[in-house]
Each structure stands twice: as C-alpha cells, then as structure tokens.
Write a protein that holds these residues in place. Structure first.
Motif, PDB file in Angstrom:
ATOM      1  N   ASP A  22       0.862  -1.168   0.000  1.00 17.70           N
ATOM      2  CA  ASP A  22       0.000   0.000   0.000  1.00 17.70           C
ATOM      3  C   ASP A  22       0.910   1.234   0.000  1.00 17.70           C
ATOM      4  O   ASP A  22       1.932   1.257   0.699  1.00 17.70           O
ATOM      5  CB  ASP A  22      -0.873  -0.041   1.256  1.00 17.70           C
ATOM      6  N   ALA A  23       0.578   2.251  -0.771  1.00 21.69           N
ATOM      7  CA  ALA A  23       1.449   3.424  -0.926  1.00 21.69           C
ATOM      8  C   ALA A  23       1.753   4.111   0.404  1.00 21.69           C
ATOM      9  O   ALA A  23       2.894   4.504   0.650  1.00 21.69           O
ATOM     10  CB  ALA A  23       0.832   4.410  -1.906  1.00 21.69           C
ATOM     11  N   LEU A  41       4.313   8.688  -7.670  1.00 23.74           N
ATOM     12  CA  LEU A  41       3.928   9.162  -8.993  1.00 23.74           C
ATOM     13  C   LEU A  41       2.870   8.247  -9.606  1.00 23.74           C
ATOM     14  O   LEU A  41       2.944   7.029  -9.433  1.00 23.74           O
ATOM     15  CB  LEU A  41       5.154   9.165  -9.920  1.00 23.74           C
ATOM     16  N   PRO A  42       1.915   8.809 -10.338  1.00 19.72           N
ATOM     17  CA  PRO A  42       0.964   7.953 -11.047  1.00 19.72           C
ATOM     18  C   PRO A  42       1.646   7.315 -12.258  1.00 19.72           C
ATOM     19  O   PRO A  42       2.666   7.829 -12.748  1.00 19.72           O
ATOM     20  CB  PRO A  42      -0.143   8.918 -11.468  1.00 19.72           C
ATOM     21  N   PRO A  43       1.105   6.207 -12.768  1.00 21.83           N
ATOM     22  CA  PRO A  43       1.690   5.556 -13.942  1.00 21.83           C
ATOM     23  C   PRO A  43       1.788   6.516 -15.130  1.00 21.83           C
ATOM     24  O   PRO A  43       0.889   7.318 -15.363  1.00 21.83           O
ATOM     25  CB  PRO A  43       0.716   4.420 -14.252  1.00 21.83           C
ATOM     26  N   GLY A  44       2.895   6.435 -15.833  1.00 21.18           N
ATOM     27  CA  GLY A  44       3.089   7.246 -17.032  1.00 21.18           C
ATOM     28  C   GLY A  44       3.442   8.692 -16.792  1.00 21.18           C
ATOM     29  O   GLY A  44       3.418   9.495 -17.721  1.00 21.18           O
ATOM     30  N   GLU A  59       6.015   4.305  -8.215  1.00 23.58           N
ATOM     31  CA  GLU A  59       4.935   4.440  -9.184  1.00 23.58           C
ATOM     32  C   GLU A  59       3.738   3.758  -8.533  1.00 23.58           C
ATOM     33  O   GLU A  59       3.803   2.577  -8.180  1.00 23.58           O
ATOM     34  CB  GLU A  59       5.285   3.767 -10.508  1.00 23.58           C
ATOM     35  N   VAL A  60       2.665   4.518  -8.342  1.00 26.48           N
ATOM     36  CA  VAL A  60       1.505   4.043  -7.590  1.00 26.48           C
ATOM     37  C   VAL A  60       0.286   3.971  -8.498  1.00 26.48           C
ATOM     38  O   VAL A  60      -0.079   4.947  -9.153  1.00 26.48           O
ATOM     39  CB  VAL A  60       1.224   4.974  -6.383  1.00 26.48           C
ATOM     40  N   ASP A  61      -0.351   2.806  -8.521  1.00 23.54           N
ATOM     41  CA  ASP A  61      -1.559   2.600  -9.311  1.00 23.54           C
ATOM     42  C   ASP A  61      -2.622   1.985  -8.403  1.00 23.54           C
ATOM     43  O   ASP A  61      -2.386   0.936  -7.790  1.00 23.54           O
ATOM     44  CB  ASP A  61      -1.268   1.674 -10.487  1.00 23.54           C
ATOM     45  N   THR A  64      -1.510   1.179  -4.785  1.00 23.24           N
ATOM     46  CA  THR A  64      -0.488   0.155  -4.582  1.00 23.24           C
ATOM     47  C   THR A  64       0.774   0.498  -5.363  1.00 23.24           C
ATOM     48  O   THR A  64       0.700   0.944  -6.509  1.00 23.24           O
ATOM     49  CB  THR A  64      -1.006  -1.224  -5.058  1.00 23.24           C
ATOM     50  N   VAL A  65       1.929   0.282  -4.748  1.00 19.94           N
ATOM     51  CA  VAL A  65       3.213   0.512  -5.427  1.00 19.94           C
ATOM     52  C   VAL A  65       3.401  -0.588  -6.472  1.00 19.94           C
ATOM     53  O   VAL A  65       3.387  -1.772  -6.158  1.00 19.94           O
ATOM     54  CB  VAL A  65       4.391   0.500  -4.406  1.00 19.94           C
ATOM     55  N   VAL A  66       3.550  -0.168  -7.737  1.00 24.33           N
ATOM     56  CA  VAL A  66       3.740  -1.128  -8.821  1.00 24.33           C
ATOM     57  C   VAL A  66       5.172  -1.108  -9.364  1.00 24.33           C
ATOM     58  O   VAL A  66       5.579  -2.011 -10.097  1.00 24.33           O
ATOM     59  CB  VAL A  66       2.727  -0.913  -9.976  1.00 24.33           C
TER      60      VAL A  66
END
Length: 71
Positions: A22-23, A41-44, A59-61, A64-66
């Motif tokens: 979890d972020a 940061l959001p994806p992209g 990178e959080v989506d 959740t940290v991806v």
C-alpha cells in the motif's frame, strides 16, 4: 562478482521490496529506513531524469506501489 556499493547518502535498502505494498505503508517504511525524500507518482508520469541521492520513487496505481527505484 562484487556487490554494487550503496552511495553514501542512500540507505542500504532493496527498492523491489516495496512493490505490492500500500502506498501509505510503503512511504512510512521508506522514511523509517532513512530515505530523505519519497516521491509517489501515477503511472506514465513525465519526470525529469536528474538523480537525487537519498530519494526513493514509487509508481503508484490504485493505491499500490507497482514500481520502485532510487534517485
């Protein structure tokens, strides 16, 4: 092969260990382990490529940290 040395201002921590967390929990964990800057940061996201010692990037989506990397 010799291990890659950890830069002086950077904690000895494994960024890949944050993936799947979890972020909010990941940020608390990173700060408790000595990271001076934690960036989510959001994806992209478009970001600059400067390296900042002591910074951990998430990178959080969907909360959740991806992906996680230093600098």
């Amino acid at each position: 092969m010799a291990p890659t040395p950890t830069p002086a201002g950077q904690p000895d921590d494994a960024p890949e260990a944050y993936v799947g967390l979890d972020a909010d929990r990941a940020e608390r964990r990173a700060r408790s382990r000595g990271w001076s800057t934690v960036r989510s940061l959001p994806p992209g996201s478009v970001i600059t490529m400067e390296y900042l010692e002591g910074r951990l990037n998430f990178e959080v989506d969907g909360g959740t940290v991806v992906r996680c990397w230093t600098g």
